[in-house]
Design a protein around this motif. Structure first.
Motif, PDB file in Angstrom:
ATOM      1  N   ASN A 171       0.759  -1.158  -0.011  1.00  3.68           N
ATOM      2  CA  ASN A 171       0.092   0.180  -0.092  1.00  3.68           C
ATOM      3  C   ASN A 171       0.898   1.328  -0.050  1.00  3.68           C
ATOM      4  O   ASN A 171       0.395   2.353  -0.537  1.00  3.68           O
ATOM      5  N   THR A 172       2.078   1.158   0.861  1.00  4.45           N
ATOM      6  CA  THR A 172       2.805   2.336   0.708  1.00  4.45           C
ATOM      7  C   THR A 172       3.394   2.820  -0.571  1.00  4.45           C
ATOM      8  O   THR A 172       3.489   4.001  -0.883  1.00  4.45           O
ATOM      9  N   VAL A 173       4.056   1.755  -1.124  1.00  2.00           N
ATOM     10  CA  VAL A 173       4.592   1.910  -2.546  1.00  2.00           C
ATOM     11  C   VAL A 173       3.344   2.230  -3.470  1.00  2.00           C
ATOM     12  O   VAL A 173       3.755   3.149  -4.301  1.00  2.00           O
ATOM     13  N   GLY A 174       2.129   1.772  -3.287  1.00  2.00           N
ATOM     14  CA  GLY A 174       1.331   1.922  -4.148  1.00  2.00           C
ATOM     15  C   GLY A 174       0.814   3.714  -4.138  1.00  2.00           C
ATOM     16  O   GLY A 174       0.721   4.098  -5.063  1.00  2.00           O
ATOM     17  N   VAL A 175       0.621   4.008  -2.983  1.00  2.00           N
ATOM     18  CA  VAL A 175       0.546   5.634  -2.693  1.00  2.00           C
ATOM     19  C   VAL A 175       1.324   6.385  -3.163  1.00  2.00           C
ATOM     20  O   VAL A 175       1.041   7.368  -3.739  1.00  2.00           O
ATOM     21  N   SER A 176       2.662   6.157  -2.990  1.00  2.00           N
ATOM     22  CA  SER A 176       3.932   6.684  -3.641  1.00  2.00           C
ATOM     23  C   SER A 176       3.824   6.855  -4.927  1.00  2.00           C
ATOM     24  O   SER A 176       4.167   7.875  -5.520  1.00  2.00           O
ATOM     25  N   ILE A 177       3.620   5.565  -5.656  1.00  2.00           N
ATOM     26  CA  ILE A 177       3.828   5.898  -6.890  1.00  2.00           C
ATOM     27  C   ILE A 177       2.496   6.471  -7.744  1.00  2.00           C
ATOM     28  O   ILE A 177       2.417   7.513  -8.539  1.00  2.00           O
ATOM     29  N   LEU A 178       1.387   6.270  -7.161  1.00  2.00           N
ATOM     30  CA  LEU A 178       0.039   6.984  -7.614  1.00  2.00           C
ATOM     31  C   LEU A 178       0.282   8.560  -7.356  1.00  2.00           C
ATOM     32  O   LEU A 178      -0.055   9.095  -8.332  1.00  2.00           O
ATOM     33  N   ALA A 179       0.793   8.928  -6.177  1.00  2.00           N
ATOM     34  CA  ALA A 179       0.770  10.358  -6.140  1.00  2.00           C
ATOM     35  C   ALA A 179       1.778  11.072  -7.054  1.00  2.00           C
ATOM     36  O   ALA A 179       1.623  11.972  -7.544  1.00  2.00           O
ATOM     37  N   THR A 180       2.769  10.445  -7.272  1.00  2.00           N
ATOM     38  CA  THR A 180       3.915  10.977  -8.316  1.00  2.00           C
ATOM     39  C   THR A 180       3.353  10.879  -9.809  1.00  2.00           C
ATOM     40  O   THR A 180       3.593  11.929 -10.487  1.00  2.00           O
ATOM     41  N   LEU A 181       2.496   9.927 -10.085  1.00  2.00           N
ATOM     42  CA  LEU A 181       2.120   9.653 -11.308  1.00  2.00           C
ATOM     43  C   LEU A 181       1.103  10.685 -11.500  1.00  2.00           C
ATOM     44  O   LEU A 181       0.895  11.601 -12.512  1.00  2.00           O
ATOM     45  N   ALA A 182       0.212  10.985 -10.307  1.00  2.00           N
ATOM     46  CA  ALA A 182      -1.112  11.974 -10.724  1.00  2.00           C
ATOM     47  C   ALA A 182      -0.666  13.192 -10.986  1.00  2.00           C
ATOM     48  O   ALA A 182      -1.380  14.088 -11.863  1.00  2.00           O
ATOM     49  N   PHE A 183       0.339  13.911 -10.311  1.00  2.00           N
ATOM     50  CA  PHE A 183       0.800  15.042 -10.614  1.00  2.00           C
ATOM     51  C   PHE A 183       1.813  15.030 -11.734  1.00  2.00           C
ATOM     52  O   PHE A 183       1.980  16.174 -12.408  1.00  2.00           O
ATOM     53  N   GLY A 184       2.590  13.984 -11.691  1.00  2.00           N
ATOM     54  CA  GLY A 184       3.193  14.174 -13.020  1.00  2.00           C
ATOM     55  C   GLY A 184       2.730  13.774 -14.276  1.00  2.00           C
ATOM     56  O   GLY A 184       3.158  14.543 -15.400  1.00  2.00           O
ATOM     57  N   ILE A 185       1.575  13.320 -14.625  1.00  2.00           N
ATOM     58  CA  ILE A 185       1.012  13.079 -15.758  1.00  2.00           C
ATOM     59  C   ILE A 185       0.386  14.398 -16.291  1.00  2.00           C
ATOM     60  O   ILE A 185       0.438  14.743 -17.623  1.00  2.00           O
ATOM     61  N   VAL A 186       0.130  15.243 -15.398  1.00  2.00           N
ATOM     62  CA  VAL A 186      -0.313  16.517 -15.812  1.00  2.00           C
ATOM     63  C   VAL A 186       0.646  17.483 -16.662  1.00  2.00           C
ATOM     64  O   VAL A 186       0.556  18.035 -17.822  1.00  2.00           O
ATOM     65  N   SER A 187       2.071  17.583 -15.839  1.00  2.00           N
ATOM     66  CA  SER A 187       3.299  18.089 -16.510  1.00  2.00           C
ATOM     67  C   SER A 187       3.516  17.175 -17.872  1.00  2.00           C
ATOM     68  O   SER A 187       3.695  18.008 -18.986  1.00  2.00           O
ATOM     69  N   ILE A 188       3.499  15.911 -17.636  1.00  2.00           N
ATOM     70  CA  ILE A 188       3.931  15.354 -19.155  1.00  2.00           C
ATOM     71  C   ILE A 188       2.951  15.489 -20.085  1.00  2.00           C
ATOM     72  O   ILE A 188       3.373  15.971 -21.263  1.00  2.00           O
ATOM     73  N   TRP A 189       1.818  15.733 -19.873  1.00  2.00           N
ATOM     74  CA  TRP A 189       0.483  16.112 -21.012  1.00  2.00           C
ATOM     75  C   TRP A 189       0.931  17.309 -21.775  1.00  2.00           C
ATOM     76  O   TRP A 189       0.909  17.454 -22.800  1.00  2.00           O
ATOM     77  N   LEU A 190       1.008  18.502 -20.747  1.00  2.00           N
ATOM     78  CA  LEU A 190       1.390  19.820 -21.217  1.00  2.00           C
ATOM     79  C   LEU A 190       2.716  20.041 -21.837  1.00  2.00           C
ATOM     80  O   LEU A 190       2.899  20.495 -22.807  1.00  2.00           O
ATOM     81  N   ALA A 191       3.664  19.134 -21.336  1.00  2.00           N
ATOM     82  CA  ALA A 191       4.999  19.140 -22.110  1.00  2.00           C
ATOM     83  C   ALA A 191       4.874  18.582 -23.376  1.00  2.00           C
ATOM     84  O   ALA A 191       5.567  18.999 -24.517  1.00  2.00           O
ATOM     85  N   MET A 192       4.090  17.599 -23.780  1.00  2.00           N
ATOM     86  CA  MET A 192       4.029  16.928 -24.830  1.00  2.00           C
ATOM     87  C   MET A 192       3.140  17.636 -26.013  1.00  2.00           C
ATOM     88  O   MET A 192       3.333  17.450 -27.252  1.00  2.00           O
ATOM     89  N   SER A 193       2.183  18.396 -25.486  1.00  2.00           N
ATOM     90  CA  SER A 193       1.383  19.228 -26.324  1.00  2.00           C
ATOM     91  C   SER A 193       2.087  20.489 -26.777  1.00  2.00           C
ATOM     92  O   SER A 193       1.357  21.125 -27.702  1.00  2.00           O
ATOM     93  N   ALA A 194       3.097  20.902 -26.317  1.00  2.00           N
ATOM     94  CA  ALA A 194       3.918  22.056 -26.871  1.00  2.00           C
ATOM     95  C   ALA A 194       4.459  21.697 -28.371  1.00  2.00           C
ATOM     96  O   ALA A 194       4.827  20.545 -28.553  1.00  2.00           O
ATOM     97  N   ARG A 195       4.530  22.746 -29.316  1.00  2.00           N
ATOM     98  CA  ARG A 195       4.877  22.621 -30.469  1.00  2.00           C
ATOM     99  C   ARG A 195       6.792  22.788 -30.408  1.00  2.00           C
ATOM    100  O   ARG A 195       7.021  23.813 -29.866  1.00  2.00           O
ATOM    101  N   PRO A 196       7.304  21.900 -31.022  1.00  2.00           N
ATOM    102  CA  PRO A 196       8.947  22.182 -30.973  1.00  2.00           C
ATOM    103  C   PRO A 196       9.165  23.188 -31.460  1.00  2.00           C
ATOM    104  O   PRO A 196      10.299  23.996 -30.955  1.00  2.00           O
TER     105      PRO A 196
END
Length: 841
Positions: free
Chosen positions: A809-834
């Motif tokens: 559960n501890t590892v799961g909470v840790s991974i979910l928390a980092t992914l949940a906030f990281g995914i927003v940054s990932i999506w915005l980063a990929m949507s920018a035009r090079p």
């Protein structure tokens, strides 16, 4: 830049701060959360403590209370007291309450017609009057607490049997003025007339009953003078005297401890939030590199730039702190009614200045410490190097000694203030030291992980190569993520493991050799019948009965008990009355570790056997003497043996056992235990309560239910601490990922130019965040497990098991928390035009 540097700096700071708020959302949220918790908890605690202090007489039940066990005041003593004040006598004991088909243990309080001297006994319906408990139509009256009425399934005018008498229910308690003066209650309460106890079979020689005489001093009788005259007139009386200054002391201690605990929660949230403060400042300063460089080119000194941005940031910090103080200060007013009902206290809620000042000082110090570090580096960096700072780690400016000394001084002042203002200084200092050690370990682990990632063989798979390099590249979020989530997850893991092991241990003992029932107040005349029942009843696996008296330690090796220097774990033995037994043979679960047991036919001088805990706490050896006051008579007893046993065995254990000859003719009762077959336990319980109505019978399940309920409340409080810390960590995590957002956009643009697809970039970032989540979760599991193991094995001396689901559960909470906030940054980063990104870089 000419003119006064301070005024110039303030002008520039004010001008820029109006547009800077949008860059400090995480900064503001982190400071607000910690400040609101500290201010709110401090305000609530201060209001409760002040109310308890003002209502000390109501809590105690009088100006003075004199308590005795198993005996009442003598006529001479009553005459002395009646000359100095109005008296009210109450008696407290445990008994069994019975209806037609239900029975329950009850904490019974017998009161006279003068009760209460202070405050009011409030009922759910109608008003209380002394005649309400009197004898009417051949039945005494009784007032029940709501839990007891619910347990017995009875309402007004119903009949309850206590001992051999029927009592008529004439009221339900809404608020009992002296409820918080009664200590730990194992059962719901009820109030009857004091005289009814003597008209019944509830009080017999040897019954465990405590008498409390409360005095409302006459005008002109000073408390200190009264106590001096009492001590002078009755110097050898072994009673316990308390005055209104100690009224509600147990509740006050509880509130103070919980207040200190929750203040540390807020401080921990502030410390975790400090990482977010530092990230926010660093990110903001990185966006201002051109401005800072321009200031430097135009001739601004490092001091001027420091004042500009320190003033700007502290203005924003002041806004966050003021908002937190506002919410925290209003908390008592918002939840006053809830607290009144739950604590049974007449609370006068108002604005408390001291806790607000402390909260502001704590938050201001944290903001300053975590602001000065990145700010100090930024203002010392040459203008040319500022432009390369984010893309080249070479030539980074080291923090100068004046900044280090200043930051260290502020931090030391903060810690000193926290410890100095704490009521429990040693515990507070230990918790702060532990938190600091955990932060150091987390920071070291994150740095080690980056060092290892940098030196690992480069994977052939480019996606894995990018993911691993992201952990140590310039602007990485490794330290921030590990620090932000680590502490909260450590607490989460430790609490879950401790709670799991404690519940498992209790359940294992219950299923093992633990007794099904405890019974007290078995009279000498009942012992033979009681024993015969257990011997003949099918389904009874074992039983044990031992004599029981009450006594108080008055001297240890000739030193009065109040002056004995005992270790903390044994001080409770010297406070109040203790259970005492006598026996011809050693208890079956005890091991003699020093001395020897007396012969079974012993008829010699008085002797005593004590527990190893008592011996260790008071540095006692065989042949040392202790003095016990039993039923008003002092016995000086040499120690003949020292015993060791397991307090958690659910068996009958005594700190002190006297030889059988000394107390054989004293009035005493029996206590005992019985182990039954599980499926016959309910039927045996009904038979025992029916045949022996005057015997108090306690089911182990009920005691354990109460213990587990208390554990659940404590665990909930600590879970709340972990949740607040994790919440603060998530704010910091969001800020850390946001801080690296610009770098991620640039990296994604470059990767697209060289042929990477969106899916490739997505995989790389997801792998990065999973690795960081695994790292944080792994550290939390390690440190949390070590902490829980230490508590369970070394403090509680229980067996240890590691349930697999808790680390998962501890590892799961840790991974979910980092992914949940990281995914927003990932999506915005990929949507920018090079093309647009590289053109503006």
């Amino acid at each position: 830049m000419t003119g006064n540097p301070a005024s110039t700096a303030f002008r520039f700071a004010w001008r820029e701060s109006r547009a800077a708020f949008k860059n400090f959302k995480i900064f503001i949220a982190s400071l607000f959360l910690g400040t609101a918790i500290i201010a709110g908890v401090g305000s609530v605690t201060s209001n409760i403590s002040n109310s308890i202090e003002e209502d000390g007489r109501t809590f105690l039940g009088g100006d003075v209370q004199i308590s005795l066990t198993q005996k009442r005041l003598t006529p001479e003593e009553r005459i002395f007291l009646e000359k100095r004040g109005e008296l009210s006598e109450i008696a407290t004991l445990r008994s069994m309450a019975h209806t037609t088909d239900k029975s329950s243990l009850v904490d019974l309080k017998g009161v006279d017609t003068h009760y209460p001297l202070y405050g009011e006994l409030e009922l759910e319906q109608g008003d209380y009057g002394p005649l309400m408990l009197g004898k009417q139509g051949g039945r005494w009256g009784i007032i029940l607490s709501e839990p007891l009425a619910t347990r017995l399934g009875i309402s007004l005018d119903g009949d309850v049997k206590l001992g051999t008498k029927l009592y008529q229910v004439r009221g339900l308690i809404k608020k009992e003025p002296d409820a918080n003066n009664q200590g730990l209650q194992l059962a719901p309460g009820a109030i009857v007339a004091l005289d009814s106890l003597f008209d019944n079979t509830l009080i017999k020689p040897g019954s465990l009953v405590r008498y409390h005489t409360r005095i409302r001093l006459f005008d002109g009788v000073a408390l200190e003078t009264f106590r001096d005259e009492l001590k002078e007139s009755f110097p050898d009386q072994a009673w316990r005297v308390r005055d209104h200054n100690s009224g509600g002391s147990s509740l006050r201690r509880f509130v103070s401890r919980m207040g200190q605990f929750m203040t540390l929660v807020g401080l921990t949230a502030l410390l975790v939030g400090g990482v977010g403060v530092s990230n926010g400042v660093r990110t903001y300063l990185e966006s201002k590199t051109d401005t800072i460089a321009t200031y430097k080119i135009l001739g601004a000194t490092s001091r001027t730039i420091l004042l500009i941005y320190l003033g700007q940031i502290m203005l924003i910090a002041a806004f966050a702190i003021m908002a937190g103080l506002l919410v925290g200060g209003l908390l008592p007013l918002m939840f006053g009614d809830v607290l009144k009902n739950s604590l049974q206290v007449d609370l006068e809620m108002g604005l408390q200045i001291k806790p607000l000042i402390l909260a502001a000082l704590y938050s201001g110090a944290i903001a300053a410490v975590f602001t000065l570090w990145p700010l100090g580096k930024a203002v010392q960096t040459p203008a040319a190097r500022l432009f390369r700072q984010t893309v080249s780690p070479k030539g980074r400016i080291r923090q100068s000694l004046p900044y280090i000394v200043t930051i260290g001084g502020i931090g030391l002042c903060l810690l000193t203030l926290v410890v100095y203002t704490s009521q429990f200084k040693a515990i507070t200092a230990a918790l702060l030291a532990g938190t600091a050690v955990v932060f150091v370990i987390l920071y070291g682990a994150a740095s080690l992980a980056k060092w290892l990632a940098k030196r690992l063989p480069r994977p052939h798979n480019p996606i894995f190569r990018i993911a691993i390099s992201n952990m140590y590249r310039p602007g990485n979020a490794t330290n921030s993520i590990v620090l932000s989530l680590g502490l909260g997850l450590i607490l989460f893991t430790a609490v879950a493991l401790i709670e799991n092991n404690m519940i498992r241990e209790i359940n294992d003992r219950v299923k093992g050799d633990a007794a099904s029932f405890f019974f007290i107040d078995v009279q000498k005349s009942q012992k033979e019948v009681f024993t015969r029942y257990f011997e003949e009843r099918e389904g009874v696996e074992s039983y044990r009965m031992v004599p029981n008296l009450r006594g108080r330690v008055t001297q240890v090796k000739g030193v009065p008990s109040k002056d004995v220097k005992a270790k903390p774990e044994g001080r409770w033995i010297l406070r109040g009355d203790r259970g005492i037994s006598f026996s011809a043979t050693p208890p079956p679960n005890n091991k003699i570790v020093a001395g020897e047991w007396w012969p079974e036919d012993y008829t010699g001088a008085p002797r005593v056997s004590i527990s190893k805990q008592m011996a260790d706490a008071m540095d006692l050896k065989v042949n040392d003497e202790i003095t016990l006051n039993i039923l008003g008579r002092d016995f000086t007893l040499p120690i003949m043996s020292i015993r060791d046993f397991d307090w958690e065995s659910f068996d009958i254990n005594y700190v002190m056992i006297v030889d059988p000859n000394t107390l054989a003719n004293a009035p005493f009762t029996y206590v005992g235990t019985a182990k039954t077959v599980a499926d016959q336990e309910p039927e045996i319980y009904r038979e025992l309560t029916g045949r022996f109505p005057s015997v108090s019978l306690i089911r182990t399940k009920d005691v354990l239910g109460s213990a587990l309920e208390i554990m659940a409340k404590i665990a909930t409080a600590i879970d709340f601490m972990a949740a607040i810390t994790i919440m603060s960590g998530i704010l910091v995590l969001a800020g850390a990922i946001s801080a690296g957002h610009r770098t991620r956009i640039y990296d994604a643009a470059v990767l697209k130019i060289v042929g990477a697809t969106r899916l490739d970039i997505l995989k790389a970032y997801i792998i990065e965040f999973i690795l960081l989540g695994l790292l944080t979760g792994g550290i939390a599991i390690l440190l949390g497990t070590v902490a829980a193991y230490s508590v369970i094995v070394f403090v509680m001396e229980m067996t240890w098991l590691l349930p697999v689901y808790i680390p998962v559960n501890t590892v799961g909470v840790s991974i979910l928390a980092t992914l949940a906030f990281g995914i927003v940054s990932i999506w915005l980063a990929m949507s920018a035009r090079p093309a647009q990104v590289l053109r503006n870089a």
